[in-house]
Structure formats: C-alpha cells, structure tokens
Design an enzyme around this catalytic site. Sequence first.
Site, PDB file in Angstrom:
ATOM      1  N   CYS A 214      68.920 -44.364   1.084  1.00  0.00           N
ATOM      2  CA  CYS A 214      69.619 -45.442   0.822  1.00  0.00           C
ATOM      3  C   CYS A 214      69.872 -46.323  -0.428  1.00  0.00           C
ATOM      4  O   CYS A 214      69.507 -45.843  -1.488  1.00  0.00           O
ATOM      5  CB  CYS A 214      69.851 -46.400   1.748  1.00  0.00           C
ATOM      6  SG  CYS A 214      71.133 -47.624   2.441  1.00  0.00           S
TER       7      CYS A 214
ATOM      8  N   HIS B  94      70.657 -42.522   6.974  1.00  0.00           N
ATOM      9  CA  HIS B  94      68.744 -42.728   7.788  1.00  0.00           C
ATOM     10  C   HIS B  94      68.535 -41.637   8.447  1.00  0.00           C
ATOM     11  O   HIS B  94      68.896 -41.919   9.191  1.00  0.00           O
ATOM     12  CB  HIS B  94      69.112 -44.725   7.942  1.00  0.00           C
ATOM     13  CG  HIS B  94      69.821 -45.053   7.079  1.00  0.00           C
ATOM     14  ND1 HIS B  94      68.775 -46.091   6.487  1.00  0.00           N
ATOM     15  CD2 HIS B  94      70.362 -45.955   6.220  1.00  0.00           C
ATOM     16  CE1 HIS B  94      69.140 -47.052   5.795  1.00  0.00           C
ATOM     17  NE2 HIS B  94      70.354 -46.867   6.105  1.00  0.00           N
TER      18      HIS B  94
ATOM     19  N   GLU C  87      65.594 -42.101   9.240  1.00  0.00           N
ATOM     20  CA  GLU C  87      64.481 -42.119   9.956  1.00  0.00           C
ATOM     21  C   GLU C  87      65.108 -43.254  11.520  1.00  0.00           C
ATOM     22  O   GLU C  87      64.569 -43.724  12.605  1.00  0.00           O
ATOM     23  CB  GLU C  87      63.926 -43.866   9.142  1.00  0.00           C
ATOM     24  CG  GLU C  87      64.579 -45.012   8.670  1.00  0.00           C
ATOM     25  CD  GLU C  87      65.425 -44.450   7.891  1.00  0.00           C
ATOM     26  OE1 GLU C  87      65.186 -43.586   7.441  1.00  0.00           O
ATOM     27  OE2 GLU C  87      65.955 -45.585   7.415  1.00  0.00           O
TER      28      GLU C  87
END
Lengths: 778, 265
Positions: B94, B221, B223
Amino acid sequence: MSEVTKELFIKRSPDLMELELPTATEQDLARISRELAIGLSVEEMKKVQRYFMKMRRLPTDVEMEAIGQAWSEHCCYKSSKIWLKKYVYPIQLDKIVAREDAGVMEFNKEYYLVAALESHNHPSAIAPYGGAATGIGGILRDVLCMGAQPVALIDPLFFGGLDWDFEKLPKGVKHPRYLFRRVYEGIRDYGNRVGIPTVAGQICFDDCYLGNPIVNVGCVGVVKKEELIHSYAAKPGEIYILAGGKTGRDGIHGVTFASADLDAGSEQVAQSCVQIGDPITKEPLIHAFRECVTKGLVEGSKDLGGGGLSCASSELAWERGYGAEIDMDNVPLKVAGLKPWEIWVSESQERMMLLIKNENVEEVLKIFESWDISATPIGKVIKDPVIRVLYKNEKVLELDLSFLLGEPTLKRPYETANVIREDNSSFDLPDLNEVLLSVVGSLPVASREKVIRQYDHEVRGKTVIKPLQGKLGFPTHGDAAVVKPLINSNNGIALTSDVNPSFTKLDPWRGTLSAVDEVCRNLVAVGAEPCCLADCLNLGDPTKLKTMGDLVQVCKALKKVASVLELPFISGNVSLYNEGLHGSIAPTPLILGIGRVEDITFCTTTDFKEREDLIYLVGETKKEMGGSLYYKLLNVREGKVPNSDPERLKESVDAVLEANHRKLISAIHDASEGGIAAAVSEMAIGGDLGCVLNLEKMKNLRCDIKLFSESNTRWVVEVKPEKAKEFEEIFEGKGIKTTRLGRVSGKRIRIADRKEIINLPIDLIRKEWNNGLKKWME
Amino acid sequence: MKKSDMRVAIVRMEGTNCEQELQDAFTVLGVDSKFVHIKQLKELTGFHCVVIPGGFSAGDYVRAGAIFASLIKTKIFKELKEFIKEGYPVLGICNGFQILVEMGFLPGKGRGRACLAPNDSGVYECRPTLVRNENRGKCVFTNKLKRKEIRMMPCAHAEGKIILEEPKKMLSQLKADDQIVFRWVDPDGKLAGYPWNPNGSLDNLAGLCNMEGNVLGLMPHPERSFFRWQHVDWVRKGLSAPGGYNVGDGRAIFESVIECISKKF
C-alpha cells in the site's frame, strides 16, 4: 471593550490584567463574565467575588479564565451531576475498576478493557471537518492516557434532513448535506491516518438536528492490568511533562462555547474555539506514550481536552488532594505573543500531560525525542492543595483547588412532559410491495456502504466481524462489529450504538429503554455478552423546564434498565445547549454498547446462509407504531412508542446467547427500524438468498403492523432444520415466544398472511437499499 | 538459513500504521522482525528482508509516499540499493508500494516511470478485493501461489491507480519480463471494473515486481488476510481453509518470502 467596564480591568503588566472585582456591581459582574467570554452566571460571579475578597486581592485574568473553564457545564456537569450521581453512576459500581478520563473494566485475566465516549457537537456545527476530526483525537487520548492501546472507534452521527430546502436555511446555518459530508470526511481523514479502525457507528437524519448536528465519538482500548495508568498524581514531587503538540490560539474557550446555545453569530465568534487536529502528531504520540507506559515510567496521565492546561494540571493534582506548581514559560508555543491566559486555557490538540518521577524524566524525554515529539517538564506536584502558576517570574494564578474544582452543582427546576400513548389511526392497507421498497430505500434503513468503505475499518488487522457482512460482493449491514484485540487470545470486543430520536422525541422514557434494548440486541446478535454501556446524553438548553425534565427521565430510565441487566456505565458524557432551528433537539441519549465475546469463532452475522434453513422470529410483536418508520412514511402521527421490559430483555438476551453457545444460529438480525420486513431484507441482501414467509402465526395484528412494527426485544433468526427443536426448547424454557415464519429460499422475498402481501426479487430490494443514502452523496 | 536466524526490518515513520499486523504475521511464522524508525535506520546489515508497511507516512499530504521516499533517499538509499542488488527481498504494501514507486525501485531502472494516482472513485476505498497471481515464477513473494490462483486481500487506499508513462510499451515490457505480479479480478476470476478493480488501475494492475523479482509492491494488504477470520465471509465458510485451519489468503506471501530467504541465504 465598552467604556463602563474598562475601569474594571487594570493592567498589571503587558501580558496580565487584574479585575476590580470587590467593587463590582451585579451589572459589572455580568459584563465581566460576558467580556471575558467565560460564561459564568451572576450568582457564580458573586461566589468568585467573595473568594477574592476573602483573599484580599484582585483576581488576574488567568484566574478568571481558569474558573470559567472549570465551572463550565462541559467540565463540571453542573446541571446533570446530581441526576447522574443519583441514577447512573451507582449501577453495578463494583464492576468498574476506574472511571476517569476513560472507564476501565475487566476484560480477561491479564487485560482491562478501557472505553470512553464523548460529544463534539458544537465544534462540528461550525467547522464540521475539523470538529469531527478532533473528536476522534480527543477520545483516543482519553483511552491512551489510561495506558491503553486504542483498538476501535465508533462514530454515531445525527443530522437534519438531507432534503431540507436550501432557501429555508437561515444565515449562518449549514445545510445537513454539507455537514454530513464534511463530518464523515473529517472522521475518515483523521481516523484513517491515525491507524485506529472505525468499526461501527450510526447515521441518523431528523430535522430536529438542523443547525445543531450531533457528533458523538467513542473508543475502546485494552491495557495489561499492571500497566493501567490513573488520571491522578500519586505523590508530591512528581514532575508534570507536557507532551505532543504545541500550544496555540486554536480552541480557546471551547468548553464555554460548548456550554451555550449556538446562534447566527456563532460562526464568527467560534472559529477560534474549534481546535485543529493533526493525526500525524497523534500517531507517533500513541507510540511514544505507550513505550513510556510499557517501560513503567508513567505515574499518572491526563489528556488535554476541554479547559486545556488549566483543567489537566488542576484535576491531576486535586483528585488525591494535592496541588501543583506550573511554570508556563516552559510551555512550547505555536506562535509567539500568546497571553498567559491564552496559554492556560488553550485547547490546542494532540497534547497529553504525564506525571513522571524525577529520576525517570530524562528517559521519558528521550523516548519522545526518538519519535520527534515535543515533551517538556513544566511543573511539579506539591503537597498543598493549591495550584500556582508562574509566568516570566511572576505569579499569575494561585487558587485553592477546593474552590476551583469544588464542583458547583445546580438543581435546576424541571417538568416532565406529557406523553401520548394512544393509537386511534385508521387507514387503508397500502401496497406493501411499494412500502417495503420505500422502507429499504429510506434514510434510516438504506445502505451505509458508501460511508463505511471510506473509513479504514480493518487497520490493525483485528476486525473479525466487520460493519459490512455477507457473501463476498453482497455486503449488508451487521448488527455490531467485533475486534479481537490480542494476538494470543480468542476473546473479542463487540461494539454498537443506538438511539432513535423518533422515539425519544415522543417518549423520552420509552425511547431511552428502547436504545438500551437495541444495543443489547445488537451485541447478542453477533454472539457477544453485553458487559457495559456508555451514555452520551445530548439534550437542549437545561434552563428550559422540559429539557431538564427529559434529562431526569432519561437518567431514571437508564437506571431501570441497566440495573436489571446488571450493566454498569463505563463512561459517559453530557452535552447540553443543543438548540437547532426548531428549538431543542430531541433528547438524544446515545447509548454505546460494549460486549465481550469469549471465543470469536462463535460469532454470527446477519446474512442468510443456506436454502431450506428455517426462519424464526424471537419475541413478541405489538401494535407499537409511535415514531415508527412505517408511520412516518405514511404520515401517520399517532401511536405509542415501543416499550421495553428489562426483565424480559434480560431473559431473551440469555436465551439468544445460549443458542449461540450451542451453535444453533446460522444467521441473526435484530428487528428495529422497518421491523421484521427490513431485517429480513438485509439478511437476504447479504446472503443473496431469498425467503418464503407466512405471518399467520403472528396473531391479532393487521399484516402491515406485523411487517413494520418496531416492538423491542425481537430478532429474526435462521436455524438449520435439524437444530430447530433444540432452538425452540431454549426459548420455551425461558417463556420467550418464538414464531416459525418460513424458510430461506430462492432469490425473492415472498411473504404471505393468508394471501400474498410481498413478492419482490432481492435484486430490486438491494438496488433501492443501495441508493437510498448514496443518492444524496453524489 | 534457518528461520530462527532471519531478521526482518519493518521500516516506519510518523503515520505508518500497518506495522503491528505485519509484525504479527512474521511472528506467527516464527520469524523475528524489528520496527525501525527511518530516523534511526543507519544500515541494513543483519537484516534479510525490508518491509515498508501501509499507512499515511507523514500524513501523505504532499503525494502518497513522497516524504518517506525522500527520507529514504537522503538516509539510506545507497545501502538499500546494495541490499536489493545482493538479492535480499524488499516488500512495500500500500503506502509502501507508493514509496517504492516514488523511489524508482518499481517498475525499475530503464522501465519508464509509473505512478499511483488517486482512485477513480475519488475517495478512500476500504473493501475486500480479489487478486489473481499473474507471475510466472520470477517474484520471490509468490512462489507458494499457483499460477492464476485467486486470493482475497483487502484494499484500503485513496491513491492506488497504477498509471504508466508510456502505457502500451511499458505494459508489454512488464509482461515480457514477468514483472506483473497481481491483477484485480472479480469472484469469477475475470478482469472486472469497479468495485473489483477498486481504483481504476491500468489493465487491473495491483502488484508489480522489479526485473529481478526480489522487490514487490502491491496495493492490497496480505497482512489483513493472514488469518481466515480476517476474511469478510469466514462466518459463512468456516475457518478451515486449503492451507489449514484459520489460514488466510494473504499468508502465502509471507511464507513465500521466508522460504526464499531460507533457500538463498
């Protein structure tokens, strides 16, 4: 400054004024209060006059300002305190670990849960973007100063009708469409930057908020038990360290401004009252502060919000009966030339006060320096309960804290409003297909997706039940969001908020009960056990008898329901003087519900899961249509507001939770605005699955009432056929009614009550639901 | 190299805000990671992977990632270039992707310039998104993914639309050199428009790697879908997943890079 008062102000030095208080007449006192803009009544000014006559000296402007801030409604809750103390604070007090800048409760064996709730109404009316943003900043500091890591934000918002005629707006009043947009943009741009997810909220439109929007904000966090920091000094000698942003002219008189009505002139006056937020100072401030906490370096802490340095320094010391000496020369300033009184009461953002042991000061300063955050020792805690402030080697303030923070309380007169609880309406049955489409496309029900997607609700990666749920690509509203704050534990925190001003307007008592009923419904719907509430009581001008009467009713109702449910109030806030274009706003006791999830793998969502599953209604439906969305759409102005029986609510909450623990629930949604018709629609939208329902078993009501009644303590539940018996037995055992309405089926919503009354494809329902709010945002 | 010997540098500054969940991802996989403030980052010796997390570095008031990139340039540019040249993996998620592009590491030297422009919708977009693995084997962050495999990784950004200086020429170069890693797709795996392509990115580009395959930048993302319960529909689908109980779609990115480090160093 007018000629008459000029002689009352004596210049002691270039930066300091003294006031000729002893000789002042009542008229003079009123004028001094007005010209200093400290908002004190003549009675209060007389009290100040007596104090300084006793002291045999003249007060400085710094002292007058400090008193004005401390005695403002915003800081000392003078109108509401006696009622809160009587009804709200004592409920389940033993469950509360601390109730300071934020409230603290047990979360699990190792951690506390920390929560705070506040209003940012007046600033948001004038400067919606900055007002809403700093609201988040302030609530984060409240949670942070307890030593906690903030984990989630919630933003309940109330505006006037989006369709209000621009021509009919008086000068100085901003259009709800503008306010709405700027408020959510402010939340977005601050919240997303600071990296704490905004997971829940509420957006409500009612013309009573024209000219005075309600912007509330809540935050929850967690802290290891041994890391909890209190908002008070433990010992004399502790050093005050001011950390974070610099002090400027922004946000001067914020609290006195918040403690008065807004009017056409507020625009000019108030620009300086609204603070300017800076998330990129806040974000590292959180890291640096948390680092000091985990290293055990912080003895006490408070955020600088309303009342600025004055409030934070005094309250930190006084809580345990100590005093403070502050040297204002050391306060880092944004611009030179601030007068001492301005420094003392400025509400500049992103500032925190820490109390640090002398031997730890150096290490704390180093930590802040490593984050490029300013931190400066500015004074110390002293034994005597007095606050003394020096500026350029001159004593500019010396006040007994018992006098300054002696909590002036007012027992304002009040009048309980008459409530109409009748329904003599009679009208022909409308086309219910059309009504259902209007209901799902109406502002109270329509999709919030366009707003929710602009908030980062997933940062920190802990949002396990999201505000938008359902099959990928078919988002629908959830009842509450759940975060799983700890990496090594499956415990979760559920968050939701509610109040329906259409109810509270007609019936403050039942409206308040309904708000608590709904937050409990929402929490158990995701599988969370309600563990505490927070209240933000937004009302009008407390000098009006009816407003005070409403406030008293609200407090009494909270006591009634929360006592039965055994839910303490972990935090709260009172915001008065909310007067819009049409007078006082509807009493708006915004209730934040916080639930605890033992194991997040048991959480449930609202979306229909599988064809042929059974659909049940839990709870009883009555003709309680006052304030209902259905009556509003049909322009029927009658009916009683839904009642809530706390005992029954508690039983129902327990039963739903038991069904959850036994994994009997495939999907669940509470019935609120738009009744079971709206609930079923949202469940269908999220699962992209329709249903076939028959309402005949819901007895003695016309079919439109069955569909759209907003009776409390009800849920629509999807249950697997093989689990139906076990599910029914749980509720039967507790004497709670369940009605089998039908089953999940196809791609249409088909509802019959002897004959077919609704038959609509989900795609059409979804389209209306998607556009209802979005069309106002383009 | 053993997993227990690996060290990941998670570089942050004011406004970085996705670092904790990134660290959690490495920790769960048994790899040690350190938060390093860009101010304190003097050398990269001892680190085997550099990750630049998401967030709003310095507020992103100028242009997303611009200030962080210029800080890296003045502080540690030479070391980072050397680090990449030695084959160590560098990941930008990002805001981290925006920074890698801003510094010119992506698409890379001699490739023409790219930019992450404001989303077509004009606003921040936080939503579950799907990406398809387009890489043919060059990228070290996707070797655990099958070709054309679709994974859910949420996006959350206001500036993620990849635009290229010379679109036609650069696209064919990127394709030829296997620098395209992810494309946004819909649930059927097709290249689709908004909202499945949340920003209007050229050719649905969602992630790019450098010529050598050891620098990856991506807008979604991983994560945020490391665990299954971060997926929006886990309640519908349960927590069992192809990779094991509670394994989310994004985990493979981290497993891939860890495997790569252990083999290579």
